[in-house]
Design an enzyme around this catalytic site. Structure first.
Site, PDB file in Angstrom:
ATOM      1  N   ASP A 210     -15.226  31.125  72.974  1.00  0.00           N
ATOM      2  CA  ASP A 210     -16.658  31.443  72.964  1.00  0.00           C
ATOM      3  C   ASP A 210     -16.988  32.163  74.258  1.00  0.00           C
ATOM      4  O   ASP A 210     -16.801  31.603  75.343  1.00  0.00           O
ATOM      5  CB  ASP A 210     -17.473  30.151  72.864  1.00  0.00           C
ATOM      6  CG  ASP A 210     -17.027  29.291  71.686  1.00  0.00           C
ATOM      7  OD1 ASP A 210     -17.278  29.692  70.551  1.00  0.00           O
ATOM      8  OD2 ASP A 210     -16.409  28.224  71.913  1.00  0.00           O
TER       9      ASP A 210
ATOM     10  N   ASP B  28     -15.880  34.419  69.578  1.00  0.00           N
ATOM     11  CA  ASP B  28     -17.327  34.615  69.370  1.00  0.00           C
ATOM     12  C   ASP B  28     -17.900  35.265  70.624  1.00  0.00           C
ATOM     13  O   ASP B  28     -17.729  34.739  71.728  1.00  0.00           O
ATOM     14  CB  ASP B  28     -18.046  33.262  69.160  1.00  0.00           C
ATOM     15  CG  ASP B  28     -17.741  32.643  67.808  1.00  0.00           C
ATOM     16  OD1 ASP B  28     -17.211  33.357  66.931  1.00  0.00           O
ATOM     17  OD2 ASP B  28     -18.036  31.445  67.628  1.00  0.00           O
TER      18      ASP B  28
ATOM     19  N   ASP C  37     -11.372  28.408  68.870  1.00  0.00           N
ATOM     20  CA  ASP C  37     -11.818  29.781  69.114  1.00  0.00           C
ATOM     21  C   ASP C  37     -12.092  29.976  70.601  1.00  0.00           C
ATOM     22  O   ASP C  37     -11.983  29.025  71.377  1.00  0.00           O
ATOM     23  CB  ASP C  37     -13.080  30.096  68.286  1.00  0.00           C
ATOM     24  CG  ASP C  37     -14.279  29.258  68.718  1.00  0.00           C
ATOM     25  OD1 ASP C  37     -14.139  28.405  69.619  1.00  0.00           O
ATOM     26  OD2 ASP C  37     -15.371  29.456  68.159  1.00  0.00           O
TER      27      ASP C  37
END
Ligand code: DCT
Ligand code: MG
Length: 504
Positions: free
Chosen positions: A341, A428, A339
């Site tokens: 961040d 995120d 992902d």
């Protein structure tokens, strides 16, 4: 001493009503007749031993806190067979000579299975005349001195002992899938120690005196040195349970509990889950399944940079002095990640409150948002930092799936999304108050093991409590402020480590 007998451990079908005797509370029924366990406290520690004893009782095992003649299985952790034998000889008990001496791995597998499992070769503690140095023997002057804390070791991305650390990481992951925290952390710690080494392990002498390397881990290293692979790891990766858990937990929104539930229901593959009409999914899981092929693959550094540019440009459109930083693995120098961040802060409190909602609105309007789950802040500034080294933080955050437009150079890629002009990626977004930014940056940069050791170091060595929000000095009874990560290292009396040296 008979250390290599077959176990003959057959669960008793008709449960006898034997309740635990003098050394235990009479709360749990003994399910497995003829098996009496004893845990060696040496190198296990009192609290872990008490916890494991309680766990065994709950699972229906008879376990004695004192070494008595009725004991049939002696379980040791981080002790060699020779060390246990020496200790037992000092006890001078008649029957102990007939006991099985097994490693903690046998015990933890029994607990996971909920019944006694067959004792395999790998569970046995063998006795060698010339016993090698135990894992916490002081390092000789010819050896490298390695700190037991990852925050006192430089761990670059390049891992020259990958052949061993991959094995340990798989073992740790398997224990995670079994929800067995003790051995999971032990293998993660051991793996992190090896990742920090600047020399390749070529003989067993190279691992002498290294911290967090128990006997079991040394056996694994020895096997890999001899055979080029580890038989337990080979077994794990071909096991149905491990393979299914790998697939299920790679779905966005699926944790261990759901994976366990699906596995118990008899599902094994992604297709089993997707084609099932009776299962209900959370919105996160539905989107996780919808974009599975994109998300389960990796995010590249180029894509992470593009996501960062997009988010930063949007935010600067309404808060010009906001700080927008990519953290996590990419800040540590990784080229791929699962992902992106992104940490966000700004000096003005009012702007800070609006920033995430406004960003989401813009992404929505521009049809770039495939999914989002916004969690409001639960931070309470009257509370001290958390005692738990694995505790999550209380920042306002948003877990999203972004529709990332393809850049020219990736348009011809052969990936599953090659026919599209976009790719779904997991991002995120985390918003931190300005004065907590340094703590949040340090916490979100990771690695997870580095963070865990940093907090452990703060509390065990400095009587301080550190989390992603603050640092509290328990001796001075005050919070210590920090504008930069360097300030935090200084407060802790640690040499500063660059983000790319934190790949523990
Ligand atoms: N983190 C933590 N404790 C956790 C989970 C995460 O301290 N239980 C921190 C460390 C890394 C950071 O948050 C981001 O988490 P991930 O994205 O899960 O880790 P990563 O290192 O960025 O890994 P990846 O490259 O796979 O995204
Ligand atoms: Mg990450």
């Amino acid at each position: 001493m008979d250390l290599v007998r077959g176990s003959g451990l057959i669960p008793v079908k008709k449960r006898p009503r034997i309740l635990h005797g003098s050394s235990s509370f009479c709360r749990y029924e003994v399910k497995f007749k003829g098996i009496v366990l004893f845990l060696v406290e040496r190198k296990m520690g009192t609290s872990r031993r008490n916890f494991l004893m309680e766990l065994a009782r709950k699972r229906g095992f008879q376990i004695e806190s004192e070494l008595r003649d009725c004991v049939t299985h002696i379980v040791a952790e981080n002790n060699s067979g020779a060390e246990v034998v020496k200790w037992l000889q000092s006890k001078q008990l008649d029957n102990v000579i007939k006991c099985q001496i097994v490693d903690i791995s046998w015990f933890t597998e029994c607990m996971a299975a909920g019944c006694p499992v067959q004792i395999e070769n790998r569970h046995q503690l063998t006795v060698q005349e010339d016993c090698p140095a135990s894992f916490n023997t002081p390092v000789s002057s010819s050896c490298v001195r390695v700190s037991p804390y990852a925050c006192q070791r430089r761990t670059p991305l390049q891992d020259i002992n990958r052949i061993f650390t991959i094995a340990f990481d798989i073992l740790a992951e398997n224990y995670e899938f079994l929800e067995n925290t003790g051995p999971r952390k032990a293998y993660q710690r051991a793996s992190a120690v090896l990742k920090s080494l600047s020399f390749p392990i070529v003989t067993m002498k190279d691992v002498e005196g290294l911290p967090h390397l128990g006997q079991q881990m040394k056996y694994i290293i020895e096997e890999i040195l001899e055979d080029g692979k580890c038989s337990i790891v080979e077994e794990i990766i071909s096991a149905e349970r491990y393979k299914s858990f790998k697939i299920f937990t790679s779905i966005f929104g699926v944790g261990l509990k759901t994976a366990e539930k699906w596995y118990r229901m008899g599902y094994r593959t992604l297709e089993d889950i997707r084609s099932n009409k009776s299962l209900t999914f959370t919105s996160m899981q539905k989107h996780g399944l919808l974009y599975y092929e994109d998300i389960a693959g990796y995010v590249t550094k180029t894509e992470a940079d593009a996501a960062e540019r997009l988010i930063r440009t949007i935010i600067w459109g309404f808060v010009s002095d906001a700080i927008v930083t990519v953290t996590g693995g990419f800040r540590r120098g990784k080229h791929i990640g699962h992902d992106v961040d992104i940490l966000i802060t700004c000096p003005c409190k009012e702007d800070e409150k609006q920033i995430l909602h406004k960003t989401i609105k813009v992404l929505k309007n521009r049809s770039l948002l495939l999914f989002h789950d916004l969690v409001e802040s639960t931070f309470d500034d009257t509370k001290r930092p958390s005692r738990c080294v694995d505790s999550l933080d209380h920042f306002q955050k948003c877990f999203l799936i972004l529709r990332l437009q393809k850049e020219e150079e990736t348009k011809n890629a052969k990936e599953s999304y090659a026919h599209r002009r976009w790719k779904a990626i997991r991002v995120d977004l985390v918003v931190t108050p300005y004065e907590q930014y340094a703590f949040a940056l340090l916490g979100w940069t990771g690695s997870q093991q580095f963070e865990r050791d940093l907090r452990r170091y703060a509390s065990h060595e400095k009587k301080m409590m550190l989390d992603n929000h603050a640092l509290y000095d328990k001796s001075k009874k005050m919070f210590l402020k920090a504008k930069t990560e360097e300030d935090i290292f200084k407060h802790l009396g640690l040499e500063y480590l660059e983000p790319w040296e934190r790949n523990a």
